[in-house]
Design a protein around this motif. Structure first.
Motif, PDB file in Angstrom:
ATOM      1  N   GLN A   6      34.438  41.513  31.931  1.00  0.00           N
ATOM      2  CA  GLN A   6      34.902  42.831  32.371  1.00  0.00           C
ATOM      3  C   GLN A   6      36.018  42.426  33.378  1.00  0.00           C
ATOM      4  O   GLN A   6      35.719  41.812  34.437  1.00  0.00           O
ATOM      5  CB  GLN A   6      33.988  43.809  32.885  1.00  0.00           C
ATOM      6  N   SER A   7      37.266  43.245  33.261  1.00  0.00           N
ATOM      7  CA  SER A   7      38.229  42.971  34.186  1.00  0.00           C
ATOM      8  C   SER A   7      38.923  44.408  34.497  1.00  0.00           C
ATOM      9  O   SER A   7      39.099  44.986  33.657  1.00  0.00           O
ATOM     10  CB  SER A   7      39.033  41.879  33.692  1.00  0.00           C
ATOM     11  N   THR A   8      39.311  44.754  35.572  1.00  0.00           N
ATOM     12  CA  THR A   8      40.329  45.968  35.674  1.00  0.00           C
ATOM     13  C   THR A   8      41.453  45.753  36.055  1.00  0.00           C
ATOM     14  O   THR A   8      41.961  44.902  36.837  1.00  0.00           O
ATOM     15  CB  THR A   8      39.541  46.522  37.070  1.00  0.00           C
ATOM     16  N   GLU A  19      38.981  49.780  33.531  1.00  0.00           N
ATOM     17  CA  GLU A  19      38.187  48.514  33.302  1.00  0.00           C
ATOM     18  C   GLU A  19      38.315  48.197  31.948  1.00  0.00           C
ATOM     19  O   GLU A  19      38.123  49.164  30.914  1.00  0.00           O
ATOM     20  CB  GLU A  19      36.801  48.628  33.745  1.00  0.00           C
TER      21      GLU A  19
END
Length: 69
Positions: A6-8, A19
């Protein structure tokens, strides 16, 4: 080592953040901001949009590889 998937992503044009789940089998070279519709591309020296605009580097970089190839 456990990879973070997960990365924003933050849009540099309008500041919108979202996200996202990063792919583990390919680089993402383009990302369209859902708010302003700007298409983001990696900054020079980065392999993908997550490395340039995300809170977490892409899975291959996390795993110690030089790029997504």
């Amino acid at each position: 080592m456990k990879l973070i998937l997960q990365s924003t992503i933050s849009c540099p044009a309008c500041g919108h953040t979202k996200e996202e789940t990063m792919p583990t089998d390919a680089c993402q070279f383009f990302y369209e901001c859902e708010k302003c519709k700007k298409v983001l591309k990696p900054k020079p020296g980065d392999c993908c949009v997550y490395c340039s605009y995300g809170t977490v580097k892409c899975p291959p970089i996390q795993g110690g590889k030089n790029c997504c190839n």
